[in-house]
Enzyme design. Structure first.
Site, PDB file in Angstrom:
ATOM      1  N   ARG A  47       0.668  -1.367  -0.054  1.00 35.67           N
ATOM      2  CA  ARG A  47       0.050  -0.111   0.005  1.00 35.67           C
ATOM      3  C   ARG A  47       0.982   1.119  -0.214  1.00 35.67           C
ATOM      4  O   ARG A  47       1.912   1.242   0.631  1.00 35.67           O
ATOM      5  CB  ARG A  47      -0.869   0.059   1.323  1.00 35.67           C
ATOM      6  CG  ARG A  47      -2.014  -1.065   1.137  1.00 35.67           C
ATOM      7  CD  ARG A  47      -2.945  -0.831   2.390  1.00 35.67           C
ATOM      8  NE  ARG A  47      -2.335  -1.495   3.390  1.00 35.67           N
ATOM      9  CZ  ARG A  47      -1.903  -0.664   4.524  1.00 35.67           C
ATOM     10  NH1 ARG A  47      -1.847   0.866   4.463  1.00 35.67           N
ATOM     11  NH2 ARG A  47      -1.213  -1.157   5.552  1.00 35.67           N
ATOM     12  N   TYR A  76      -1.000  -3.520  -6.846  1.00 31.59           N
ATOM     13  CA  TYR A  76      -1.105  -4.418  -5.443  1.00 31.59           C
ATOM     14  C   TYR A  76      -2.402  -4.183  -4.768  1.00 31.59           C
ATOM     15  O   TYR A  76      -3.301  -3.435  -4.764  1.00 31.59           O
ATOM     16  CB  TYR A  76      -0.317  -3.290  -4.666  1.00 31.59           C
ATOM     17  CG  TYR A  76       0.134  -4.000  -3.352  1.00 31.59           C
ATOM     18  CD1 TYR A  76       0.384  -5.243  -2.976  1.00 31.59           C
ATOM     19  CD2 TYR A  76      -0.793  -3.360  -2.423  1.00 31.59           C
ATOM     20  CE1 TYR A  76       0.564  -5.688  -1.682  1.00 31.59           C
ATOM     21  CE2 TYR A  76      -0.597  -3.969  -0.991  1.00 31.59           C
ATOM     22  CZ  TYR A  76      -0.258  -5.136  -0.758  1.00 31.59           C
ATOM     23  OH  TYR A  76      -0.193  -5.827   0.569  1.00 31.59           O
ATOM     24  N   LYS A 115      -9.637  -2.480   1.560  1.00 33.59           N
ATOM     25  CA  LYS A 115      -9.359  -1.268   2.402  1.00 33.59           C
ATOM     26  C   LYS A 115     -10.049  -0.173   1.939  1.00 33.59           C
ATOM     27  O   LYS A 115     -10.599   0.737   2.842  1.00 33.59           O
ATOM     28  CB  LYS A 115      -7.890  -0.862   2.362  1.00 33.59           C
ATOM     29  CG  LYS A 115      -6.771  -2.057   2.615  1.00 33.59           C
ATOM     30  CD  LYS A 115      -7.063  -2.597   3.974  1.00 33.59           C
ATOM     31  CE  LYS A 115      -6.286  -3.755   4.397  1.00 33.59           C
ATOM     32  NZ  LYS A 115      -6.402  -4.215   5.524  1.00 33.59           N
ATOM     33  N   HIS A 159     -10.497  -2.502  11.326  1.00 32.17           N
ATOM     34  CA  HIS A 159      -9.454  -3.528  11.033  1.00 32.17           C
ATOM     35  C   HIS A 159      -9.438  -4.465  11.928  1.00 32.17           C
ATOM     36  O   HIS A 159      -7.944  -4.579  12.689  1.00 32.17           O
ATOM     37  CB  HIS A 159      -8.254  -2.508  10.807  1.00 32.17           C
ATOM     38  CG  HIS A 159      -7.098  -3.204   9.968  1.00 32.17           C
ATOM     39  ND1 HIS A 159      -5.915  -2.881  10.143  1.00 32.17           N
ATOM     40  CD2 HIS A 159      -7.102  -4.273   9.194  1.00 32.17           C
ATOM     41  CE1 HIS A 159      -4.778  -3.439   9.459  1.00 32.17           C
ATOM     42  NE2 HIS A 159      -5.678  -4.316   8.713  1.00 32.17           N
ATOM     43  N   SER A 192      -1.384  -3.624  10.152  1.00 28.08           N
ATOM     44  CA  SER A 192      -1.046  -4.736   8.768  1.00 28.08           C
ATOM     45  C   SER A 192       0.317  -5.418   9.341  1.00 28.08           C
ATOM     46  O   SER A 192       1.398  -4.841   9.736  1.00 28.08           O
ATOM     47  CB  SER A 192      -0.826  -3.832   7.694  1.00 28.08           C
ATOM     48  OG  SER A 192      -2.072  -3.356   7.138  1.00 28.08           O
ATOM     49  N   CYS A 223       0.947  -7.739  11.730  1.00 29.37           N
ATOM     50  CA  CYS A 223       1.091  -7.720  13.170  1.00 29.37           C
ATOM     51  C   CYS A 223       0.280  -8.857  13.788  1.00 29.37           C
ATOM     52  O   CYS A 223       0.056  -8.735  15.030  1.00 29.37           O
ATOM     53  CB  CYS A 223       0.764  -6.478  13.931  1.00 29.37           C
ATOM     54  SG  CYS A 223       2.166  -4.983  13.517  1.00 29.37           S
ATOM     55  N   ASP A 277      -9.545  -9.778   8.536  1.00 24.53           N
ATOM     56  CA  ASP A 277      -8.686  -8.585   8.394  1.00 24.53           C
ATOM     57  C   ASP A 277      -9.840  -7.502   8.558  1.00 24.53           C
ATOM     58  O   ASP A 277      -9.364  -6.459   9.086  1.00 24.53           O
ATOM     59  CB  ASP A 277      -8.365  -8.427   6.983  1.00 24.53           C
ATOM     60  CG  ASP A 277      -7.514  -7.420   6.662  1.00 24.53           C
ATOM     61  OD1 ASP A 277      -6.533  -6.911   7.425  1.00 24.53           O
ATOM     62  OD2 ASP A 277      -7.729  -6.597   5.635  1.00 24.53           O
ATOM     63  N   ARG A 305       2.368 -12.115  -0.812  1.00 23.53           N
ATOM     64  CA  ARG A 305       0.766 -12.487  -0.292  1.00 23.53           C
ATOM     65  C   ARG A 305       0.161 -13.821  -0.788  1.00 23.53           C
ATOM     66  O   ARG A 305       0.648 -13.708  -1.911  1.00 23.53           O
ATOM     67  CB  ARG A 305      -0.156 -11.043  -0.699  1.00 23.53           C
ATOM     68  CG  ARG A 305       0.575 -10.046   0.238  1.00 23.53           C
ATOM     69  CD  ARG A 305      -0.206  -9.846   1.419  1.00 23.53           C
ATOM     70  NE  ARG A 305       0.221  -8.619   2.395  1.00 23.53           N
ATOM     71  CZ  ARG A 305      -0.590  -8.159   3.416  1.00 23.53           C
ATOM     72  NH1 ARG A 305      -1.537  -9.017   3.724  1.00 23.53           N
ATOM     73  NH2 ARG A 305      -0.026  -7.156   4.049  1.00 23.53           N
TER      74      ARG A 305
HETATM   75  P1  GDP Z   1      -1.741  -9.502   9.597  1.00 23.79           P
HETATM   76  O1  GDP Z   1      -1.129  -8.879   8.423  1.00 23.79           O
HETATM   77  O2  GDP Z   1      -2.187  -8.717  10.718  1.00 23.79           O
HETATM   78  O3  GDP Z   1      -2.943 -10.456   9.352  1.00 23.79           O
HETATM   79  O4  GDP Z   1      -0.518 -10.412  10.360  1.00 23.79           O
HETATM   80  P2  GDP Z   1      -0.189 -11.985   9.962  1.00 23.79           P
HETATM   81  O5  GDP Z   1      -1.134 -12.912  10.846  1.00 23.79           O
HETATM   82  O6  GDP Z   1      -0.098 -12.143   8.703  1.00 23.79           O
HETATM   83  O7  GDP Z   1       1.257 -11.764  10.604  1.00 23.79           O
HETATM   84  C1  GDP Z   1       2.183 -11.097  10.190  1.00 23.79           C
HETATM   85  C2  GDP Z   1       3.600 -11.730  10.443  1.00 23.79           C
HETATM   86  O8  GDP Z   1       3.617 -11.446  11.940  1.00 23.79           O
HETATM   87  C3  GDP Z   1       4.139 -12.891  10.041  1.00 23.79           C
HETATM   88  O9  GDP Z   1       5.105 -13.131   9.682  1.00 23.79           O
HETATM   89  C4  GDP Z   1       3.443 -13.795  11.087  1.00 23.79           C
HETATM   90  O10 GDP Z   1       4.437 -15.127  11.037  1.00 23.79           O
HETATM   91  C5  GDP Z   1       3.969 -12.977  12.372  1.00 23.79           C
HETATM   92  N1  GDP Z   1       3.193 -13.253  13.609  1.00 23.79           N
HETATM   93  C6  GDP Z   1       2.077 -13.493  13.627  1.00 23.79           C
HETATM   94  N2  GDP Z   1       1.502 -13.856  14.947  1.00 23.79           N
HETATM   95  C7  GDP Z   1       2.621 -13.730  15.626  1.00 23.79           C
HETATM   96  C8  GDP Z   1       2.682 -14.205  17.048  1.00 23.79           C
HETATM   97  O11 GDP Z   1       2.078 -14.471  17.883  1.00 23.79           O
HETATM   98  N3  GDP Z   1       4.151 -13.967  17.499  1.00 23.79           N
HETATM   99  C9  GDP Z   1       5.130 -13.852  16.592  1.00 23.79           C
HETATM  100  N4  GDP Z   1       6.358 -13.726  17.052  1.00 23.79           N
HETATM  101  N5  GDP Z   1       5.035 -13.440  15.353  1.00 23.79           N
HETATM  102  C10 GDP Z   1       3.631 -13.420  15.002  1.00 23.79           C
HETATM  103  P1  PGA Z   2      -3.166  -7.302   6.675  1.00 25.26           P
HETATM  104  O1  PGA Z   2      -3.839  -6.714   5.305  1.00 25.26           O
HETATM  105  O2  PGA Z   2      -3.541  -6.464   7.796  1.00 25.26           O
HETATM  106  O3  PGA Z   2      -3.227  -8.594   6.450  1.00 25.26           O
HETATM  107  O4  PGA Z   2      -1.663  -6.829   6.431  1.00 25.26           O
HETATM  108  C1  PGA Z   2      -3.383  -5.875   4.285  1.00 25.26           C
HETATM  109  C2  PGA Z   2      -3.108  -4.691   4.647  1.00 25.26           C
HETATM  110  O5  PGA Z   2      -3.384  -4.145   5.613  1.00 25.26           O
HETATM  111  O6  PGA Z   2      -2.409  -3.820   3.653  1.00 25.26           O
HETATM  112 MN    MN Z   3      -5.136  -5.299   7.059  1.00 24.85          MN
HETATM  113 MN    MN Z   4      -3.894 -10.439   7.320  1.00 22.68          MN
END
Ligand code: GDP
Ligand code: PGA
Ligand code: MN
Ligand code: MN
Length: 608
Positions: free
Chosen positions: A80, A219, A228, A248, A270, A272, A295, A388
């Site tokens: 983004r 993207y 989003k 979110h 994002s 996290c 999400d 992704r």
């Molecule tokens: P989203 O973008 O908020 O959906 O985050 P994701 O679930 O895709 O996680 C983003 C990154 O953080 C990935 O590389 C995960 O492996 C890592 N991650 C997710 N949950 C945890 C956790 O509980 N602990 C740690 N250390 N890393 C995490």
């Molecule tokens: P994420 O979603 O929160 O899973 O990273 C995409 C984004 O926020 O750009």
């Molecule tokens: Mn997101």
């Molecule tokens: Mn995600």
């Protein structure tokens, strides 16, 4: 059908909604595509478009997964673009200090010139979609015009779209107008490239006219406009006007060994941990976790005064790196079922997608996300950190049957989290709704690769919505407070969490992933009134005995006190940056209740 479209349309329009047809006509006039296709969302259409993408060299079919494709983007179109994202409200003060604002008339003027002839030599796709279940009380429709086959097939995964939606879009039905062009016309023999895009990018939102104009990027977050742009930025404005929340947040169903079910929502910035928490495999015996959304959550009050959440999407657009059989087996099973698109991951010699964290040992040879040969000796990441997978939610083994329920699921607790190496404890429970809203309003996180720009810089990300707010952040806080003050509201409890706190030598203090259920268990026991906590200046924190650590890796047991610690000195330092953040919001828009919460926190810290 209007003349200009019938001249170039490949089939009669599947609608007689004159508002849609007039708009499509107007955009076709402006962008001058070679042909117009109204998408029906069928498997035949998927096969045709993915076939075209393969022929063009955009997609490589993956031999190792059924009906799945790999692609790499332009190296400058991987995330983004927050500095090119605009909220073009009529009044600048309605966009607020957290958004880029341009006068809507000026933005339309500038972007119209970019769109003029932009689809020359290309096909213009018209995609009807619905965010949320089709049989919702007030379904929210969008129509996206795009000149990208990649976008058209991705929208098939991410939204409910096609013939079933055209049927519902009867004359006069409201819809969000979403216009997208990659911004690379194929004029006079100009050859196409695998990932067309433009150096200049605009992701513009016109909240008053419920319109989105996106230009120059392919993207996901910039181009799949249901996600989003609509489901967060435009929907946050709809929610403000109509009394609901567009957030979110993931949505998770948790059932205890005793058979008690709670639904929770959690907002993390994002990259996290939302997708991982939404699919967690609990490490505590007898606990069951099921996925409702990963999400975005749309939440409104039910007749019983509880807050009900719906996932407006139909797919996952998940961060690939770090996703493996150990950390997220449900995501792996979802993509193993096929019907998925992988963008900017690496590709193996036997036709599979690969990324850092998928397997412990990398394969001996890969094609990396630049499309170049890669070996473990290369010393670079084979997959882009924001690579992704795009995959249908229905294939997820942990999907909850309720995911498609138009009534949504009643939320018992809301979690706000971020990526912080220090200061923020593993979990803390807010004293009440206003305190929880305050905590969320000062949520912070280290920046990630999900947005273009520097990674690892701590910034305030209120409710994890900083990049996704369609209006003034102060008004948004007031809206959250007003939701809580609603008569008869049975409010969820609010918690803050941090899976990412580190020791002085840089190691995570908490194992995360499936072990996060231990934190959720404590939180649910707090709702039920059965778990111990200590009152700290920032909220209730579990005593280390109150957290169920049965079977927790021995290496982490000794770290639990550090993970839970509320260090007054760290918090006093934190106050400086909270003060700075609040100062940017502007006195007349920051609700007094939050100013009072900040004052009360300062007092508690001073007395601690
Ligand atoms: P989203 O973008 O908020 O959906 O985050 P994701 O679930 O895709 O996680 C983003 C990154 O953080 C990935 O590389 C995960 O492996 C890592 N991650 C997710 N949950 C945890 C956790 O509980 N602990 C740690 N250390 N890393 C995490
Ligand atoms: P994420 O979603 O929160 O899973 O990273 C995409 C984004 O926020 O750009
Ligand atoms: Mn997101
Ligand atoms: Mn995600």
């Amino acid at each position: 059908m209007p003349e200009r479209i019938s001249a170039v349309a490949t089939a009669p329009a599947p609608t007689d909604h004159s508002g849609i047809l007039t708009w499509v006509e107007e955009i076709a006039e402006l962008t001058a595509p070679e042909r117009v296709v109204f998408c029906d969302g069928s498997r035949e259409e998927w096969d045709r478009l993915t076939g075209e993408l393969v022929a063009k060299g955009t997609f490589v079919p993956l031999a190792a997964k059924p009906n799945s494709f790999w692609c790499v983007s332009d190296p400058d179109d991987v995330a983004r673009v927050e500095d090119r994202t605009f909220i073009c409200s009529e009044h600048e003060s309605d966009a607020g200090p957290t958004n880029n604002w341009v006068d809507p008339v000026d933005m339309r003027t500038v972007m119209t010139e970019h769109y003029r002839g932009a689809m020359a030599g290309r096909t213009m796709y018209v995609i009807a979609y619905c965010m949320g279940p089709l049989d919702a009380g007030e379904p929210k429709y969008g129509v996206q015009i795009t000149d990208s086959e990649y976008v058209a097939v991705s929208m098939q995964i991410m939204t409910r779209s096609g013939a079933q939606v055209w049927e519902k879009l009867t004359q006069g039905t409201e819809f969000v107008k979403c216009l997208h062009s990659v911004g690379m016309p194929l004029t006079d023999g100009h050859a196409d490239v695998a990932w067309p895009c433009d150096k200049t990018k605009y992701i513009a939102h016109f909240p008053e006219s419920r319109t989105i104009w996106s230009y120059g990027s392919g993207y996901g977050g910039n181009a799949l406009l249901g996600k989003k742009c609509f489901a967060l930025r435009i929907a946050s404005v709809l929610g403000r006007d109509e009394g609901w929340l567009a957030e979110h947040m993931l949505i998770l169903k948790l059932t205890s060994p005793q058979g008690r079910t709670h639904y929770i929502a959690a907002a993390f910035p994002s990259s996290c941990g939302k997708t991982n928490l939404a699919m967690l495999e609990p490490t505590l015996p007898g606990w069951k976790a099921e996925t409702v959304g990963d999400d975005i959550a749309w939440m409104r009050f039910g007749a019983d005064g509880r807050l009900y959440a719906v996932n407006p999407e139909a797919g996952f657009f998940g961060v690939a790196p770090g996703t493996g059989a150990k950390t997220n087996p449900n995501a792996i099973a979802t993509i193993e079922a096929g019907n998925s698109i992988f963008t900017n991951t690496a590709r193996t010699d036997n036709g599979d997608a690969w990324w850092e964290g998928l397997t412990e040992q990398p394969p001996a040879h890969l094609v990396d996300w630049h499309g170049e040969d890669w070996t473990p000796a290369s010393g670079t990441a084979a997959a882009h950190p924001n690579s992704r997978y795009c995959t249908p939610i229905e294939q997820c083994p942990s999907v909850a049957p309720e995911w498609n329920d138009p009534r949504g699921v009643p939320i018992s607790a809301i979690f706000f989290g971020g990526r912080r190496a220090t200061t923020i404890p593993l979990v803390a429970e807010s004293f009440d709704w206003a305190h929880g809203v305050f905590t969320a309003s000062v949520l912070s996180s280290e920046t990630t690769a999900a947005a273009a720009g520097k990674v690892g810089v701590v910034r305030r990300d209120p409710m994890a919505m900083l990049p996704f707010l369609g209006y003034h952040v102060g008004d948004y806080f007031a809206h959250w407070l007003a939701m809580g003050a609603r008569e008869g509201a049975q409010l969820p409890k609010i918690f803050q969490v941090n899976w990412f706190r580190r020791s002085a030598d840089g190691k995570f203090l908490w194992p995360g992933f499936g072990d996060n259920v231990r934190v959720l268990k404590w939180a649910l026991e707090r709702l039920e009134g059965t778990a111990e906590a200590v009152r700290t200046p920032i909220g209730f924190v579990p005593t280390s005995e109150a957290l169920d650590l049965d079977g927790l890796g021995a290496g982490y047991r000794g770290l639990i006190d550090a993970a839970l610690d509320v260090d007054v000195d760290e918090w006093v330092r934190e106050l400086e940056s909270i003060d700075e953040w609040y100062a940017t919001i502007g006195g007349n828009r920051l609700p007094d209740a939050l100013r009072a919460e900040l004052a009360a926190l300062k007092m508690r810290l001073a007395e601690a």
